[in-house]
Scaffold this motif. Structure first.
Motif, PDB file in Angstrom:
ATOM      1  N   SER A  82       1.063   5.679  -1.657  1.00 41.34           N
ATOM      2  CA  SER A  82       0.332   6.820  -2.210  1.00 41.34           C
ATOM      3  C   SER A  82       0.973   7.384  -3.465  1.00 41.34           C
TER       4      SER A  82
ATOM      5  N   HIS B 242      -9.661   4.209   2.878  1.00 37.13           N
ATOM      6  CA  HIS B 242      -8.648   3.213   3.240  1.00 37.13           C
ATOM      7  C   HIS B 242      -8.957   1.884   2.546  1.00 37.13           C
TER       8      HIS B 242
ATOM      9  N   CYS C 163      -7.652   2.187  -0.867  1.00 38.06           N
ATOM     10  CA  CYS C 163      -6.192   2.057  -0.881  1.00 38.06           C
ATOM     11  C   CYS C 163      -5.767   0.593  -0.880  1.00 38.06           C
TER      12      CYS C 163
ATOM     13  N   ARG D 227       0.835  -1.201   0.000  1.00 36.03           N
ATOM     14  CA  ARG D 227       0.000   0.000   0.000  1.00 36.03           C
ATOM     15  C   ARG D 227       0.870   1.251   0.000  1.00 36.03           C
TER      16      ARG D 227
ATOM     17  N   ALA E 155      -9.523  10.619  -3.937  1.00 32.15           N
ATOM     18  CA  ALA E 155      -8.412   9.666  -3.999  1.00 32.15           C
ATOM     19  C   ALA E 155      -8.048   9.435  -5.455  1.00 32.15           C
TER      20      ALA E 155
ATOM     21  N   ALA F 270      -2.932   4.349  -4.467  1.00 32.30           N
ATOM     22  CA  ALA F 270      -4.090   5.202  -4.220  1.00 32.30           C
ATOM     23  C   ALA F 270      -3.652   6.318  -3.283  1.00 32.30           C
ATOM     24  N   ARG F 271      -3.866   7.545  -3.716  1.00 32.81           N
ATOM     25  CA  ARG F 271      -3.400   8.713  -2.962  1.00 32.81           C
ATOM     26  C   ARG F 271      -4.597   9.537  -2.503  1.00 32.81           C
TER      27      ARG F 271
END
Length: 500
Positions: A306, A443, A446, A304, A483, A456-457
């Motif tokens: 960003s 979340h 993400c 995970r 996101a 995923a940011r």
């Protein structure tokens, strides 16, 4: 012949509740006032006050209670590696150290990237890796601070831990964010809540969730936090049945010189949740297919991120992809987004959230604006220019020191609410509940991206007025959170494994 301008450049701007600034941060307090019934809210006098630049901010030190530090047990990563993704263990008696491993899986540092301007990296996203949300772990009588960087619990010796208190520290965020510090804490509380729910689920620890009951700062003083104005009212997670929550106590006044924080604390204390404790439900959607990229949960949490840039540059870039993103990845993302938050008030607030996405280069989906509803994506407007429109209205555009891959990203998701409707249904509590619910959902997004080999940011840097035009939001809607889901760029940089 010159091609006509994209539709998003031709519309007149929509500026409700006021044109005083194009970005979401400047408009936050105005939307709150609008939700409460003010048709023409005026910007607070501190809106345009001079503040130190964010990069000059030095976060306060950990709020350590007096007492020794006890190191968390090792072996969490090995246990997670033995759990095939996306399988979740069946319910059964938890191991004696299961709660401590769940805490390590939730909060423990995952990696350090020497070329990244922001470190450390944990299993959940945080603005500037500041991690303003802290966890205190107690036995019903005394509390210890969870210190992820030291992989330890610090404070007075306690019996076996049975309670976790989650509270956000506003002063961990640069003062330049002003009123937005409250929203960032609420959003991250939602992310942490899902990360903790997942950790407990993976280690077989059932729990209940008790929201703040509003009003006094007694629960913060119980945690040993005398400067109560620095903190949001805590959420409690109990693994041995709901425990009592202190109610008495007044807030210490916010020191002079930070008027926006006074407003932030006042709004937080208005978040009075009418329902009591509720079971901490699942964080994982049912029926997920086997991950084509990640074999186990340890690998998922490791992957995970960003988005990355090389050579200490800021921002993120989405690399070109030779083939469209498989449709199954979007289906999995929709499934993760569809898991409701665990408390009835949070779940009801999330039902009031609209999820809109700009999609491109995804197998079987036309480029354009889609509405995500009931586990499906519905095309609202075919528009191949929409990703470029989003990038044009992003606050951190492409520059010699900053990457910006939004125009190339296969998916950019927006979570929006109508503040008047939110307040009519929930009162002031709806404001924080919607932010927590959106953090919970993001979340999940993400993790869905990591399982697909994407990043995923979470972002809040879009200029709200023109962005609403691109994605077709109504005049009375505001964007809570966004996101960007992109294809990772290979930077060649090191990734130092910090897992235990």
């Amino acid at each position: 012949m010159t091609a006509p301008a994209p539709e998003w450049t031709r519309r007149a701007p929509v500026d409700l509740p006021g044109p005083e600034g194009d970005n979401s941060i400047a408009r936050e307090s105005l939307w709150y006032a609008y939700g409460r019934g003010d048709d023409r809210p005026e910007p607070p006098p501190w809106t345009w006050a001079s503040t130190p630049p964010p990069d000059s901010h030095v976060p306060p030190g950990p709020p350590r209670p007096a007492g020794p530090s006890r190191v968390l047990p090792t072996g969490t990563t090995d246990r997670l590696s033995a759990l095939a993704y996306p399988r979740v263990p069946a319910a059964g008696p938890a191991a004696p150290d299961a709660l401590l491993h769940a805490l390590a899986a939730t909060f423990g540092p995952v990696r350090r990237e020497p070329e990244n301007p922001y470190n450390e990296h944990r299993p959940y996203a945080s603005p500037r890796c500041l991690f303003p949300v802290h966890a205190f772990v107690g036995d019903g009588a005394a509390w210890r601070l969870l210190e992820p960087a030291r992989h330890a619990l610090t404070g007075p010796d306690t019996e076996a831990p049975t309670r976790i208190a989650l509270t956000g520290r506003y002063t961990a965020i640069p003062v330049a964010y002003q009123w937005f510090r409250g929203s960032l804490v609420s959003i991250e509380l939602g992310m942490v809540l899902r990360a903790l729910s997942l950790g407990l689920e993976l280690f077989g620890v059932p729990a209940t969730l008790t929201p703040p009951s509003g009003g006094g700062a007694g629960p913060l003083r119980e945690l040993g936090l005398e400067r109560t104005w620095e903190w949001s009212l805590p959420w409690f997670v109990d693994v041995a049945g709901p425990g009592p929550v202190a109610r008495a106590g007044r807030d210490a006044p916010v020191p002079a010189g930070d008027p926006s924080l006074t407003h932030v604390v006042r709004v937080d204390r208005e978040q009075t949740y009418p329902a009591g404790p509720a079971p901490l439900t699942t964080a994982v959607p049912a029926g997920l297919p086997d991950g084509p990229v990640v074999p186990d949960w340890a690998e998922l949490l490791w992957r995970r991120h960003s988005g990355r840039m090389p050579r200490a540059l800021h921002g993120m870039d989405s690399a070109p992809r030779p083939a469209p993103v498989p449709a199954r990845h979007l289906a999995a993302a929709l499934a993760w987004l569809g898991v409701p938050p665990p408390h009835p008030v949070l779940a009801a607030a999330f039902d009031a959230v609209t999820v809109t996405a700009v999609v491109q280069h995804v197998e079987g989906y036309p480029a354009g604006v889609h509405r995500f509803e009931r586990g499906a994506a519905h095309l609202r407007k075919a528009d191949p220019t929409a990703p470029a429109g989003l990038e044009a209205n992003y606050g951190y555009g492409l520059s010699p020191v900053n990457g910006c891959g939004i125009a190339k990203a296969p998916l950019t998701v927006f979570f929006s609410v109508r503040p008047r409707e939110l307040f009519a249904r929930f009162g002031p509590t709806g404001w924080g509940a919607a932010q927590l619910a959106c953090g919970w959902a993001v979340h999940g997004l993400c993790l869905a991206a990591a399982a697909a080999g994407l990043f995923a940011r979470p972002v809040r840097a879009f200029k709200e007025i023109p962005t609403k035009e691109v994605i077709g939001l109504a005049e009375d809607e505001t964007i809570v959170l966004s996101a960007v889901v992109g294809v990772p760029r290979e930077t060649g940089g090191d990734q130092l494994d910090l897992r235990t």
